[in-house]
Design an enzyme around this catalytic site. Structure first.
Site, PDB file in Angstrom:
ATOM      1  N   ASP A  96     -30.055 -20.202  11.541  1.00  0.00           N
ATOM      2  CA  ASP A  96     -29.233 -19.406  10.626  1.00  0.00           C
ATOM      3  C   ASP A  96     -28.274 -20.277   9.830  1.00  0.00           C
ATOM      4  O   ASP A  96     -27.850 -19.911   8.727  1.00  0.00           O
ATOM      5  CB  ASP A  96     -28.432 -18.360  11.410  1.00  0.00           C
ATOM      6  CG  ASP A  96     -29.329 -17.402  12.171  1.00  0.00           C
ATOM      7  OD1 ASP A  96     -30.558 -17.546  12.070  1.00  0.00           O
ATOM      8  OD2 ASP A  96     -28.811 -16.514  12.875  1.00  0.00           O
ATOM      9  N   ASP A 119     -26.904 -17.733   4.169  1.00  0.00           N
ATOM     10  CA  ASP A 119     -27.268 -18.218   5.501  1.00  0.00           C
ATOM     11  C   ASP A 119     -28.554 -19.030   5.337  1.00  0.00           C
ATOM     12  O   ASP A 119     -29.423 -18.674   4.526  1.00  0.00           O
ATOM     13  CB  ASP A 119     -27.551 -17.052   6.452  1.00  0.00           C
ATOM     14  CG  ASP A 119     -26.289 -16.397   7.012  1.00  0.00           C
ATOM     15  OD1 ASP A 119     -25.175 -16.747   6.586  1.00  0.00           O
ATOM     16  OD2 ASP A 119     -26.441 -15.512   7.893  1.00  0.00           O
ATOM     17  N   HIS A 140     -32.192 -12.766   6.755  1.00  0.00           N
ATOM     18  CA  HIS A 140     -33.052 -13.820   7.298  1.00  0.00           C
ATOM     19  C   HIS A 140     -34.524 -13.471   7.088  1.00  0.00           C
ATOM     20  O   HIS A 140     -34.983 -12.414   7.489  1.00  0.00           O
ATOM     21  CB  HIS A 140     -32.733 -14.097   8.767  1.00  0.00           C
ATOM     22  CG  HIS A 140     -31.272 -14.415   8.968  1.00  0.00           C
ATOM     23  ND1 HIS A 140     -30.640 -14.308  10.168  1.00  0.00           N
ATOM     24  CD2 HIS A 140     -30.323 -14.838   8.087  1.00  0.00           C
ATOM     25  CE1 HIS A 140     -29.359 -14.654  10.030  1.00  0.00           C
ATOM     26  NE2 HIS A 140     -29.145 -14.970   8.767  1.00  0.00           N
ATOM     27  N   ASP A 170     -37.290 -14.772   8.248  1.00  0.00           N
ATOM     28  CA  ASP A 170     -38.325 -15.179   9.197  1.00  0.00           C
ATOM     29  C   ASP A 170     -38.854 -14.081  10.115  1.00  0.00           C
ATOM     30  O   ASP A 170     -39.551 -14.361  11.094  1.00  0.00           O
ATOM     31  CB  ASP A 170     -37.879 -16.417   9.994  1.00  0.00           C
ATOM     32  CG  ASP A 170     -36.520 -16.248  10.657  1.00  0.00           C
ATOM     33  OD1 ASP A 170     -35.922 -15.168  10.533  1.00  0.00           O
ATOM     34  OD2 ASP A 170     -36.060 -17.214  11.298  1.00  0.00           O
ATOM     35  N   CYS A 211     -35.898 -18.440  14.936  1.00  0.00           N
ATOM     36  CA  CYS A 211     -34.437 -18.402  14.780  1.00  0.00           C
ATOM     37  C   CYS A 211     -33.739 -19.383  15.718  1.00  0.00           C
ATOM     38  O   CYS A 211     -32.725 -19.978  15.350  1.00  0.00           O
ATOM     39  CB  CYS A 211     -33.902 -17.017  15.124  1.00  0.00           C
ATOM     40  SG  CYS A 211     -34.768 -15.662  14.372  1.00  0.00           S
TER      41      CYS A 211
HETATM   42  N1  ARG Z   1     -33.171  -9.235  10.111  1.00  0.00           N
HETATM   43  C1  ARG Z   1     -34.338  -9.555  10.881  1.00  0.00           C
HETATM   44  C2  ARG Z   1     -34.964  -8.297  11.450  1.00  0.00           C
HETATM   45  O1  ARG Z   1     -34.335  -7.541  12.085  1.00  0.00           O
HETATM   46  C3  ARG Z   1     -34.012 -10.499  11.996  1.00  0.00           C
HETATM   47  C4  ARG Z   1     -33.935 -11.896  11.519  1.00  0.00           C
HETATM   48  C5  ARG Z   1     -33.683 -12.852  12.614  1.00  0.00           C
HETATM   49  N2  ARG Z   1     -33.784 -14.178  12.109  1.00  0.00           N
HETATM   50  C6  ARG Z   1     -32.917 -15.156  12.362  1.00  0.00           C
HETATM   51  N3  ARG Z   1     -33.123 -16.341  11.824  1.00  0.00           N
HETATM   52  N4  ARG Z   1     -31.844 -14.965  13.113  1.00  0.00           N
HETATM   53  O2  ARG Z   1     -36.130  -8.074  11.268  1.00  0.00           O
END
Ligand code: ARG
Length: 382
Positions: free
Chosen positions: A113, A199, A250, A252, A358
């Site tokens: 992150d 981020d 994010h 990913d 992550c």
């Molecule tokens: N917002 C994403 C979801 O709930 C989670 C992303 C988590 N990624 C990270 N690099 N912390 O699908």
């Protein structure tokens, strides 16, 4: 002391998939519950659930997460990858700046992150939430070590935003779902456009091309800063949007490249049509991930991420991927696409913000800067 004279610089990663040589795996030691703040409204899952806890996470929860993080570290080590860990940090300390105060910090489980390797450069993100303002600190010792070891390594720290009240759009959290749907193409979230905010995990690396998701954690000024900073270094920065994700943060769990020509996509969050074209025009295949094994309601009570953590895989090479142990349907898809699939249990890490991608920060992959999108119409920064 790390080796500095190799053909591959100590810090070297141009994409998400080439053969991994060195990686940082996060740690849950000292983790706290994320506090409520203008950029974050954490909630306990389940109808009528208790208010979201505050302060340090219970020792048993930390131990369970650390055990699974150690399992990932051991698996990577067995694959010949050098594994590094963050330094201890007291996350129970409040954060206080001239513009705000947060009751405690968060954790060092998700280096992804905060930190990103872009070629031979280490970039520290601005971050978007108060509790994460100082989250670069557990990684600084490593950064100095890499930077000292090899003169080819460069290090850039993005400007810190004020994170003052005025930087946030407070009513965002109150919008009803219909309004979010109606406004899904506006890309207006809880952070305003007045300051540079991003981020690191909103970026995805494809050689000379970098995707950046506009989200709750990355605004348009942040993307502009990335364009102006990275374009003179030969990168092309592409803003991307997934309009059906009303709480994007994010990239990913939404758009995950696995090897040249192949991206794992989220069937519930398709990429904006005009942005998809860059992939189809260049012969890339977008393959939807299967439904995760867990529903959103089954996710751990303090986990703020969606069930799509299932897609948060970590590539060890273009042929080998690490996937959460229980995600059988995804494992089967990956086999059918020709991958070797390694698995580890990782669910006890979910409440710390993420899964396998992550919880890592790749320092070195055996990769070079390639152009995977020769047929692309590109608009440089303005
Ligand atoms: N917002 C994403 C979801 O709930 C989670 C992303 C988590 N990624 C990270 N690099 N912390 O699908």
């Amino acid at each position: 002391m790390i080796e500095s004279s190799g053909a591959i610089p100590v810090v070297n990663a141009w994409n998400e998939w080439d053969t991994l040589q060195e990686v940082v795996v996060g740690s849950a030691t000292g983790a706290c519950f994320e506090p409520t703040e203008p950029g974050n409204r954490p909630q306990t899952r389940g109808a009528g659930a208790a208010p979201f806890p505050t302060g340090p996470k219970p020792a048993e929860a930390v131990d369970r997460a650390n055990e699974q993080l150690a399992g990932l570290a051991a698996l990577l080590t067995a694959q010949g990858v050098t594994v590094r860990r963050p330094s201890p940090h007291d996350f129970s300390q409040p954060v206080r700046t001239p513009a705000f105060e947060a009751e405690n910090q968060y954790c060092a489980v998700c280096p992804r992150d905060v930190m990103i390797t872009l070629g031979n450069e280490i970039l520290e993100a601005t971050m978007s939430r108060r509790a994460r303002y100082f989250e670069y600190e557990p990684y600084r010792k490593l950064v100095y070590e890499y930077w000292d070891a090899d003169p080819r390594v460069t290090w850039t720290v993005a400007p810190k935003p004020t994170m003052a009240d005025a930087m946030y759009r407070q009513d965002f959290w109150e919008w009803p779902l219909e309004e979010r749907h109606a406004r899904m193409h506006d890309s207006e979230f809880c952070v305003t456009q007045d300051e540079v905010v991003f981020d690191a995990a909103d970026m995805s690396r494809f050689g000379r091309d970098i995707l950046v998701q506009e989200s709750m954690t990355t605004n348009r000024a942040g993307i502009r800063w990335l364009k102006r900073t990275l374009e003179p270094k030969g990168f092309r920065v592409h803003p991307v949007h997934f309009p059906l994700d009303y709480f994007p943060s994010h990239i990913d769990c939404t758009f995950v490249p696995l090897r040249p020509g192949l991206v794992l996509t989220n069937p519930e969050r398709p990429i904006r049509e005009t942005e998809r074209q860059m992939f189809t025009d260049n012969g890339w295949r977008l393959v939807d991930a299967p439904q995760p094994v867990l529903t959103n309601d089954d996710m751990p009570p303090y986990c703020q991420s969606s069930k799509w953590l299932s897609m948060n895989v970590l590539s060890v090479s273009p042929e080998k991927v690490i996937c959460e142990e229980q995600e059988k349907p995804l494992q089967d898809l990956l086999y059918s696409l020709g991958f070797e699939v390694l698995t580890v249990p990782f669910r006890d890490v979910f409440e710390y913000g993420g899964s396998l991608h992550c919880a890592t920060w790749d320092i070195r992959r055996d990769s070079t800067r390639e152009d995977y999108f020769p047929a692309v119409s590109y608009r440089p920064a303005t």
